[in-house]
Write an enzyme that holds these catalytic residues in place. Sequence first.
Site, mmCIF file in Angstrom:
data_model
loop_
_atom_site.group_PDB
_atom_site.id
_atom_site.type_symbol
_atom_site.label_atom_id
_atom_site.label_comp_id
_atom_site.label_asym_id
_atom_site.label_seq_id
_atom_site.Cartn_x
_atom_site.Cartn_y
_atom_site.Cartn_z
ATOM 1 N N GLY A 55 0.809 -1.214 0.000
ATOM 2 C CA GLY A 55 0.000 0.000 0.000
ATOM 3 C C GLY A 55 0.836 1.255 0.000
ATOM 4 O O GLY A 55 0.374 2.324 -0.371
ATOM 5 N N GLY A 97 -1.026 23.525 0.787
ATOM 6 C CA GLY A 97 -1.502 22.646 -0.278
ATOM 7 C C GLY A 97 -2.516 21.677 0.297
ATOM 8 O O GLY A 97 -3.051 21.876 1.394
ATOM 9 N N ALA A 98 -2.779 20.590 -0.424
ATOM 10 C CA ALA A 98 -3.805 19.635 0.009
ATOM 11 C C ALA A 98 -3.518 19.081 1.403
ATOM 12 O O ALA A 98 -4.408 19.012 2.257
ATOM 13 C CB ALA A 98 -3.921 18.499 -1.004
ATOM 14 N N ILE A 99 -2.266 18.693 1.664
ATOM 15 C CA ILE A 99 -1.927 18.118 2.970
ATOM 16 C C ILE A 99 -2.129 19.149 4.069
ATOM 17 O O ILE A 99 -2.724 18.876 5.118
ATOM 18 C CB ILE A 99 -0.484 17.585 2.958
ATOM 19 C CG1 ILE A 99 -0.373 16.364 2.039
ATOM 20 C CG2 ILE A 99 -0.033 17.210 4.374
ATOM 21 C CD1 ILE A 99 1.051 15.892 1.807
ATOM 22 N N ILE A 111 5.308 21.355 3.182
ATOM 23 C CA ILE A 111 5.782 22.221 2.101
ATOM 24 C C ILE A 111 6.024 21.472 0.801
ATOM 25 O O ILE A 111 6.619 22.012 -0.131
ATOM 26 C CB ILE A 111 7.060 22.970 2.529
ATOM 27 C CG1 ILE A 111 8.141 21.987 2.987
ATOM 28 C CG2 ILE A 111 6.745 23.986 3.623
ATOM 29 C CD1 ILE A 111 9.480 22.644 3.301
ATOM 30 N N ASP A 162 4.633 8.844 -8.364
ATOM 31 C CA ASP A 162 5.222 10.110 -7.939
ATOM 32 C C ASP A 162 6.683 10.256 -8.324
ATOM 33 O O ASP A 162 7.179 11.373 -8.486
ATOM 34 C CB ASP A 162 5.106 10.264 -6.416
ATOM 35 C CG ASP A 162 3.671 10.443 -5.949
ATOM 36 O OD1 ASP A 162 2.766 10.503 -6.807
ATOM 37 O OD2 ASP A 162 3.451 10.530 -4.724
ATOM 38 N N ALA A 176 -2.467 9.521 -6.052
ATOM 39 C CA ALA A 176 -2.502 8.061 -6.034
ATOM 40 C C ALA A 176 -3.189 7.493 -7.264
ATOM 41 O O ALA A 176 -2.722 6.508 -7.857
ATOM 42 C CB ALA A 176 -3.202 7.579 -4.763
ATOM 43 N N HIS A 203 -33.279 14.605 -9.773
ATOM 44 C CA HIS A 203 -33.620 15.648 -8.790
ATOM 45 C C HIS A 203 -34.255 15.001 -7.562
ATOM 46 O O HIS A 203 -35.108 14.135 -7.703
ATOM 47 C CB HIS A 203 -34.607 16.646 -9.404
ATOM 48 C CG HIS A 203 -35.100 17.664 -8.421
ATOM 49 N ND1 HIS A 203 -34.334 18.746 -8.030
ATOM 50 C CD2 HIS A 203 -36.281 17.752 -7.738
ATOM 51 C CE1 HIS A 203 -35.014 19.461 -7.155
ATOM 52 N NE2 HIS A 203 -36.203 18.879 -6.963
#
Length: 468
Positions: A41, A185-187, A274, A315, A323, A447
Site C-alpha cells: 500500500g 496545499g492539500a496536505i 511544504i 510520484d 494516487a 432531482h
Amino acid sequence: MAETSDYDLIVIGGGPAGYAGAIRAGQLGKKVACIELERAGGTCLNWGCIPTKALLKSAELYRSLQKAAAFGIGAKDVSFDFAKVMDRSRGVAGQMAKGVEFLLRKNKVDYFVGRAQVTVPGMVEITEGGHKGKFFKTKNVLLATGCKPCRLPDVPVDGARVMTSREALEPRKTPPKSIAILGAGAIGVEFAYFFNAFGSKVTLIEMLPQIVPVEDEDVAKGLQRSFEKQGITVHVNTKVEKVRVGQDKVELTLRKNGESNPSEIEAETLLIAIGVAPNLDGALSPKVQLELERGYLKVNDNYESSVKGIYAAGDIIGPPWLAHVATFEAVNAVNAMFGHAHAGRVRIFPGCTYCQPQIASTGLTEKAAKEKNLDYKVGKFPFSASGKAVAAGDTEGFVKVISDAKTGEIYGAHILGNEAPELIAEYVLAMNLKASVADVHHSIHAHPTLSEALMEAAAATNGEAIHI
C-alpha cells in the site's frame, strides 16, 4: 552463493503505482514480484490518503453532531476520544494493507518486504530486510518508489514539537493545543481542518498568494473564507524567516510580502507540509545511471526510462503527485512493456482535497485559460441554490466550468463543496469524450441531487441555468 530467481517483472515499491503494476502483470500471466520497504500500500495507504481520510471522517462526524439540533436531533454534551480517533485511522490503514496483500496473492505476485536496488539492468537485489542478499534476474523493472515529505533545513523532525504528515498520523492521546502548519496545499489544509475540528488553535501559513495554490482562484478564496469562519488563522504571501524549537513550543518569525516588519507567532507544534521530494534512496546502484529531470525519473510515452527495460510510474516521475494518477501510470506502463494497448501518458485527471468544504478539479483554471489567451466562457452555480444541498445543510461552495466560447469544449471544471471529489468524475469523463458544456446541460440529472449543480453550471455558461 546468493539465491537468485528469474522474473518477467520486478516492481520496486508497493504503493498505488507498485501494487497496481504488479497486479496488472499478474493478470497478464507474467511471473512478477513486488518488493516494498515497509508494507503493501505504500505511503498512500499506510501514511497518506487512507488514514487521513479516516481522520477527516471523524472530524466531519464530530462537527455534524455539534450541529445536530438544527436537524431536530438531540445530541447534547458531544465529546471525543482523540486516542480512539487516531487508533481507528491506523486500523483502517491496516485493514486496507491486508486487502492489498490478498490481491497480490490472488494474482500470484511474489511479495517481499525489504529495500530493493537495481544493481545492473536486469538484476535486482534486496539490500535490507529479512530477505537481504536475495537476487532477482528480470526482463523488466518498474520503479515505483514514490516521494517523501520535504523538510526544513536545520529544523529536526521529532514527532512532538515538529512533524511532517507522517508523524501527524502516528497515534497520540490528545490534539495539540495549538499548531502552526507551514504549507497550504492539500496536505496542509486537510490537517488544518482536522486539528481545528478537534479544538486546536490552527495557524495556516502559505508563501504563495493563495492557499491550495494549484486550484482555481475562486476556489481558494472560497476555502479561505470558510476556514476563517471556522476559526483558522490564514496567512498567505507569507514566508517563515526563522524557526526556534523549544521544549514546549515552537516560535516562528513571519514576514508578509511587501511588509518591512516581521511578526512573531508561537504554537505547541509545527507541521511541515511544504511538498514532497523524489525518493530514490538506495534504489539504483552507481552502475545504473538513469536520466533525471529536476530529480525525478524521466520516462517516455511508454513509461520507459533512459535505460531499456527499466520503467517508472507514480510520484517518482513527477507531478501530479496523486494516487489515482500513479495507478493509471503503472497499469499503462505494464501494458506497454508487454505489448498490450495502453492509454499513454496522463492528460486529464481529477485532483481532490478532503477538508470541509471539499475541493475537486480537472483541467485548466481560469487564470491558466487567460494566460493561454483562450477565448473562453465561465459557467458557475452555487450550492446555496441546490435543493439537495439546502436539505442536507451543506450549502457552501459552487461548481465552476470553463469552456471554449465558440464550441463549448470543456477546458476545466472546479468544485468547492460537500462531496466534490465524488462529483468531479462526470467532468473528467466529459473531457475525455470531448463532450461540450451543452452535452452536460442536456443530459438529464436526477432531482434532487448535488450532481444537478454540474448540469446547472454548464447551463449557466450560456445564461440558461434555471435555478439562479
